[in-house]
Design a protein around this motif. Structure first.
Motif, PDB file in Angstrom:
ATOM      1  N   ILE A 157       0.846  -1.215   0.000  1.00 38.83           N
ATOM      2  CA  ILE A 157       0.000   0.000   0.000  1.00 38.83           C
ATOM      3  C   ILE A 157       0.871   1.252   0.000  1.00 38.83           C
ATOM      4  N   VAL A 169       2.318   2.011  -3.368  1.00 35.98           N
ATOM      5  CA  VAL A 169       1.332   2.702  -4.221  1.00 35.98           C
ATOM      6  C   VAL A 169       1.254   4.181  -3.820  1.00 35.98           C
ATOM      7  N   LEU A 172      -0.434  -4.264  -6.752  1.00 37.29           N
ATOM      8  CA  LEU A 172      -1.889  -4.349  -6.928  1.00 37.29           C
ATOM      9  C   LEU A 172      -2.321  -5.811  -6.995  1.00 37.29           C
ATOM     10  N   THR A 210      -6.159   0.830  -4.297  1.00 36.00           N
ATOM     11  CA  THR A 210      -5.786  -0.506  -3.800  1.00 36.00           C
ATOM     12  C   THR A 210      -7.008  -1.332  -3.392  1.00 36.00           C
TER      13      THR A 210
END
Ligand code: ASN
Length: 310
Positions: A21, A24, A155, A289
């Motif tokens: 996460i 991202v 992802l 996400t």
């Protein structure tokens, strides 16, 4: 033996999921920085305490601290500072801005609210609502493209198939949505949609410009994410004329006194026309996400009404 809350926090901090996460999130912020640099939007550092902050449209508790004889507000958003920072020859500014909003406990259940979060907040001088909407879409396209390219493994590990939205996004008037879907329109349109949409014309804070051609209509715009992820960005053209600002504050029943210095600047005619917007970083990362709750994307999440350890 760790207590329940402590164990949940430690599990999250130790988990590989958080690493994916945060990768991202780093990618989102890197692209914002590259995009803004290319567009010659200057970066400001955050203001975190000030005699004034965003009055906000919904009820939150004030985060006020005392410093000697002064009272300082914790920043709810930098909207007024965004306007003031365009006083000189600067054409455009942005901030990755930490905001404190001491939301009522009930908001915890939405899965979208945190007492502290960060927004990418930008403001461009002399721009119209439609220009900012186009600018925002270009930025989103750039962010999503980069994340899809550089974070495909992350992802996948999160089980998220993130689809690039079709730009330009559809635009709806919020009054029409309300007529169609009732007062809970925002939640319902988000749940029904498979693409992000724009919702325009909301009656809210005094600084969002009233349409001079359509009294009691407003030149503001939100992005509502699809799949139930809800509102993720809001912005507007701004009021900058003194009398109109006073009128809008009066309509809201606001006291002028705390805003004396800001109003003085407006009275001198120093505020310039501008427009901008801000998107919540955690909300965007949650959307990309595909996390059920916003607390999953924030290592030290403060969910209204929940216990937090750190
Ligand atoms: N960032 C928002 C805007 O630009 C203001 C807010 O966060 N309340 O309109």
């Amino acid at each position: 033996m760790l207590g329940k809350e402590m164990q949940i926090t430690v599990d999250k901090l130790q988990g590989k999921k958080l690493t994916a996460i945060l990768k991202v999130q780093s990618c989102v912020l890197k692209e914002v920085s590259d995009f803004m640099h290319e567009k010659k939007v200057l970066q400001l550092l955050p203001v975190m305490i000030s005699p004034i902050t965003d009055p906000l449209n919904h009820s939150v508790m004030d985060g006020e601290i005392s410093y000697y004889e002064d009272k300082l507000q914790l920043t709810k958003s930098m909207i007024l500072h965004k306007q003031l920072s365009l006083l000189g020859d600067r054409a455009a500014i942005y901030i990755v801005s930490p905001n404190i909003r001491l939301e009522l406990k009930e908001k915890g259940a939405t899965g979208r609210h945190l007492l502290e979060f960060s927004q990418v907040d930008f403001e461009l001088k002399g721009k119209s609502a439609s220009e900012i909407m186009a600018f925002t879409e270009e930025m989103l396209f750039r962010i999503f493209t980069r994340v899809k390219k550089e974070c495909s493994q992350e992802l996948e590990s999160l089980g998220r198939e993130f689809k690039m939205p079709h730009f330009p996004l559809k635009v709806y008037d919020s009054k029409e949505l309300e007529k169609m879907l009732g007062s809970d329109w925002e939640k319902l349109i988000s749940q029904k949609s498979t693409e992000p949409i724009w919702a325009t014309n909301h009656e809210r804070e005094f600084y969002d410009k009233e349409d001079p051609k359509r009294p009691f209509s407003y030149l503001n715009y939100d992005i509502i994410y699809p799949e139930g992820f809800g509102e993720g960005l809001s912005g507007a053209e701004r009021e900058h004329e003194y009398n109109q600002i006073l009128e809008r504050m009066k309509r809201k029943g606001m006291s002028f006194e705390p805003y004396r210095a800001y109003l003085q600047i407006a009275r001198e005619g120093l505020l310039e026309p501008s427009a901008g917007a801000g998107f919540g970083v955690e909300r965007m990362v949650r959307f990309i996400t595909g996390q059920e709750k916003i607390s999953e994307v924030a290592p030290f999440a403060k969910v209204p009404g929940e216990k937090f350890v750190f």
